[in-house]
Structures are given as structure tokens and as C-alpha cells.
Design a protein around this motif. Structure first.
Motif, PDB file in Angstrom:
ATOM      1  N   PHE A  81     -47.015  22.152 -34.534  1.00  0.00           N
ATOM      2  CA  PHE A  81     -46.353  21.540 -33.382  1.00  0.00           C
ATOM      3  C   PHE A  81     -46.916  20.149 -33.133  1.00  0.00           C
ATOM      4  N   PHE A  82     -46.126  19.351 -32.407  1.00  0.00           N
ATOM      5  CA  PHE A  82     -46.519  17.988 -32.082  1.00  0.00           C
ATOM      6  C   PHE A  82     -47.361  17.940 -30.814  1.00  0.00           C
ATOM      7  N   LEU A  83     -48.304  17.011 -30.807  1.00  0.00           N
ATOM      8  CA  LEU A  83     -49.111  16.709 -29.629  1.00  0.00           C
ATOM      9  C   LEU A  83     -49.250  15.198 -29.517  1.00  0.00           C
ATOM     10  N   ASP A  84     -49.463  14.718 -28.314  1.00  0.00           N
ATOM     11  CA  ASP A  84     -49.724  13.297 -28.130  1.00  0.00           C
ATOM     12  C   ASP A  84     -51.095  12.919 -28.670  1.00  0.00           C
ATOM     13  N   ASN A  85     -52.079  13.812 -28.481  1.00  0.00           N
ATOM     14  CA  ASN A  85     -53.439  13.511 -28.903  1.00  0.00           C
ATOM     15  C   ASN A  85     -54.046  14.738 -29.593  1.00  0.00           C
ATOM     16  N   PRO A  86     -53.722  14.945 -30.885  1.00  0.00           N
ATOM     17  CA  PRO A  86     -54.195  16.149 -31.576  1.00  0.00           C
ATOM     18  C   PRO A  86     -55.711  16.303 -31.607  1.00  0.00           C
ATOM     19  N   LYS A  87     -56.464  15.235 -31.811  1.00  0.00           N
ATOM     20  CA  LYS A  87     -57.928  15.336 -31.906  1.00  0.00           C
ATOM     21  C   LYS A  87     -58.518  15.900 -30.614  1.00  0.00           C
ATOM     22  N   GLU A  88     -58.157  15.305 -29.476  1.00  0.00           N
ATOM     23  CA  GLU A  88     -58.687  15.785 -28.195  1.00  0.00           C
ATOM     24  C   GLU A  88     -58.233  17.219 -27.909  1.00  0.00           C
ATOM     25  N   THR A  89     -56.992  17.533 -28.240  1.00  0.00           N
ATOM     26  CA  THR A  89     -56.490  18.881 -27.979  1.00  0.00           C
ATOM     27  C   THR A  89     -57.181  19.901 -28.872  1.00  0.00           C
ATOM     28  N   LYS A  90     -57.390  19.567 -30.152  1.00  0.00           N
ATOM     29  CA  LYS A  90     -58.135  20.475 -31.043  1.00  0.00           C
ATOM     30  C   LYS A  90     -59.542  20.699 -30.497  1.00  0.00           C
ATOM     31  N   ASP A  91     -60.187  19.626 -30.030  1.00  0.00           N
ATOM     32  CA  ASP A  91     -61.525  19.747 -29.441  1.00  0.00           C
ATOM     33  C   ASP A  91     -61.490  20.657 -28.218  1.00  0.00           C
ATOM     34  N   GLU A 123     -54.706  38.205 -45.216  1.00  0.00           N
ATOM     35  CA  GLU A 123     -53.664  37.215 -44.999  1.00  0.00           C
ATOM     36  C   GLU A 123     -54.096  36.303 -43.866  1.00  0.00           C
ATOM     37  N   SER A 124     -53.529  35.116 -43.820  1.00  0.00           N
ATOM     38  CA  SER A 124     -53.893  34.205 -42.741  1.00  0.00           C
ATOM     39  C   SER A 124     -52.655  33.590 -42.116  1.00  0.00           C
ATOM     40  N   THR A 125     -52.798  33.254 -40.856  1.00  0.00           N
ATOM     41  CA  THR A 125     -51.780  32.507 -40.119  1.00  0.00           C
ATOM     42  C   THR A 125     -52.450  31.223 -39.661  1.00  0.00           C
ATOM     43  N   GLN A 126     -51.812  30.097 -39.940  1.00  0.00           N
ATOM     44  CA  GLN A 126     -52.372  28.794 -39.599  1.00  0.00           C
ATOM     45  C   GLN A 126     -51.824  28.301 -38.264  1.00  0.00           C
ATOM     46  N   TRP A 127     -52.674  27.702 -37.483  1.00  0.00           N
ATOM     47  CA  TRP A 127     -52.327  27.033 -36.217  1.00  0.00           C
ATOM     48  C   TRP A 127     -52.692  25.582 -36.431  1.00  0.00           C
ATOM     49  N   CYS A 128     -51.694  24.681 -36.361  1.00  0.00           N
ATOM     50  CA  CYS A 128     -52.005  23.296 -36.684  1.00  0.00           C
ATOM     51  C   CYS A 128     -51.163  22.311 -35.877  1.00  0.00           C
ATOM     52  N   PRO A 129     -51.800  21.559 -34.991  1.00  0.00           N
ATOM     53  CA  PRO A 129     -51.090  20.493 -34.286  1.00  0.00           C
ATOM     54  C   PRO A 129     -50.999  19.230 -35.139  1.00  0.00           C
ATOM     55  N   PHE A 130     -49.914  18.519 -34.973  1.00  0.00           N
ATOM     56  CA  PHE A 130     -49.674  17.243 -35.646  1.00  0.00           C
ATOM     57  C   PHE A 130     -49.491  16.161 -34.594  1.00  0.00           C
ATOM     58  N   LYS A 131     -49.787  14.939 -34.943  1.00  0.00           N
ATOM     59  CA  LYS A 131     -49.538  13.787 -34.065  1.00  0.00           C
ATOM     60  C   LYS A 131     -48.034  13.663 -33.847  1.00  0.00           C
ATOM     61  N   LYS A 132     -47.632  13.520 -32.595  1.00  0.00           N
ATOM     62  CA  LYS A 132     -46.216  13.379 -32.257  1.00  0.00           C
ATOM     63  C   LYS A 132     -45.584  12.302 -33.128  1.00  0.00           C
ATOM     64  N   GLY A 133     -44.434  12.636 -33.730  1.00  0.00           N
ATOM     65  CA  GLY A 133     -43.711  11.695 -34.576  1.00  0.00           C
ATOM     66  C   GLY A 133     -44.054  11.796 -36.052  1.00  0.00           C
ATOM     67  N   ASP A 134     -45.016  12.666 -36.415  1.00  0.00           N
ATOM     68  CA  ASP A 134     -45.374  12.823 -37.823  1.00  0.00           C
ATOM     69  C   ASP A 134     -44.116  13.150 -38.627  1.00  0.00           C
ATOM     70  N   GLU A 135     -43.970  12.535 -39.769  1.00  0.00           N
ATOM     71  CA  GLU A 135     -42.775  12.700 -40.590  1.00  0.00           C
ATOM     72  C   GLU A 135     -42.712  14.049 -41.301  1.00  0.00           C
ATOM     73  N   TYR A 136     -43.782  14.840 -41.267  1.00  0.00           N
ATOM     74  CA  TYR A 136     -43.793  16.125 -41.963  1.00  0.00           C
ATOM     75  C   TYR A 136     -42.695  17.048 -41.456  1.00  0.00           C
ATOM     76  N   ASN A 159     -62.947  25.471 -25.465  1.00  0.00           N
ATOM     77  CA  ASN A 159     -62.551  26.421 -24.431  1.00  0.00           C
ATOM     78  C   ASN A 159     -62.069  27.772 -24.941  1.00  0.00           C
ATOM     79  N   LEU A 160     -61.458  27.800 -26.127  1.00  0.00           N
ATOM     80  CA  LEU A 160     -60.911  29.058 -26.627  1.00  0.00           C
ATOM     81  C   LEU A 160     -61.548  29.520 -27.935  1.00  0.00           C
ATOM     82  N   GLY A 161     -62.528  28.750 -28.416  1.00  0.00           N
ATOM     83  CA  GLY A 161     -63.282  29.170 -29.584  1.00  0.00           C
ATOM     84  C   GLY A 161     -62.579  29.031 -30.918  1.00  0.00           C
ATOM     85  N   LEU A 162     -61.493  28.267 -30.977  1.00  0.00           N
ATOM     86  CA  LEU A 162     -60.826  28.075 -32.261  1.00  0.00           C
ATOM     87  C   LEU A 162     -61.718  27.246 -33.177  1.00  0.00           C
ATOM     88  N   GLU A 163     -61.888  27.708 -34.386  1.00  0.00           N
ATOM     89  CA  GLU A 163     -62.662  26.983 -35.379  1.00  0.00           C
ATOM     90  C   GLU A 163     -61.694  26.151 -36.210  1.00  0.00           C
TER      91      GLU A 163
END
Length: 138
Positions: free
Chosen positions: A25-35, A65-78, A40-44
């Protein structure tokens, strides 16, 4: 009536989705949100910038099996050509067979199957204009 356990039999090669491989999903500030999520929620957060949730396959308990959780910078072309704020990765079996079925059904296929050490990937569009990533784990 078929037993649902037989439908997921390890010898079943029916082209289909078998689970969720990731949520992107898109975020305005992925680095700060990942931090924030880490603090706060213990995500590694791993080297790819995502968090990985591991589970076991019910039919093959030795298989992780694994499920990935990954934010992207808003507007990423992916996510292109989708205009949506998210993309779901579906874990599939028999990706080649599934791709043939999707082509026969007139589904928009965005690229060719790409193969990596960790599996095969292809991208499609659903009827609502959502880009979907299909992944067959190695």
C-alpha cells in the motif's frame, strides 16, 4: 459432496489462488510509518523494507509460508497502471496453468512470468482496475 481437505491435497495442481502472499500500500512517509510500526507494534522490517508473517501450510506442516506487509512511497510506479492505493499479492499454484485460464477469460495480463530464487511472479488487472500480483513460491 467433495471433502474440502481433498480440494487442497498436495497432489492438486489446479490453477488457483491458495492464499495471500502480501499486502502492499501507499504511504506519504513510508520510513517514518515503518519505524512507527516497528516501535509500537513490534513489526520487524527486513532488508526489502517489508515485514514477513510466517505460518505453516495445513496440508504440508513442514512447509513454512510467508505473507509480506510492505508500504510504498505514494506514487510509486510499481502499482501502475492501477490508480489504487494498494495492491494484493496472491499466492498461487500452477501459475502457468492459471495464466492460460486468465488469458482464455480475457483478463488483462500486464507482463510475462518472471522467475526468481523465491518463486515466479506475474501481474494482472482485475475488473475494477486493481493491479494484482500473482506469486508461485519456489
Amino acid at each position: 459432496m467433495e471433502n474440502s481437505i481433498n480440494e487442497n491435497n498436495s497432489s492438486d495442481t489446479t490453477p488457483k489462488v491458495t492464499g495471500i502472499g502480501g499486502i502492499f500500500f501507499f504511504l506519504d512517509n513510508p520510513k517514518e510509518t515503518k519505524d512507527w510500526y516497528a516501535k509500537n507494534l513490534g513489526l520487524e522490517i527486513n532488508d526489502w523494507g517489508s515485514a514477513s508473517f510466517e505460518s505453516r501450510n495445513l496440508e504440508k506442516p513442514e512447509q513454512i509460508e510467508s505473507t509480506q506487509w510492505c508500504p510504498f512511497k505514494k506514487g510509486d510506479e510499481y502499482f501502475s497502471p492501477s490508480k489504487k492505493e494498494f495492491m494484493i499479492n496472491y499466492r498461487v499454484q500452477n501459475i502457468e496453468g492459471l495464466l492460460e485460464k486468465l488469458k482464455a477469460n480475457g483478463v488483462t495480463i500486464l507482463d510475462d512470468i518472471a522467475t526468481y530464487d523465491y518463486g515466479k511472479f506475474v501481474h494482472i488487472m482485475d475488473a475494477e482496475g486493481n493491479k494484482i500480483e500473482l506469486w508461485e513460491p519456489a
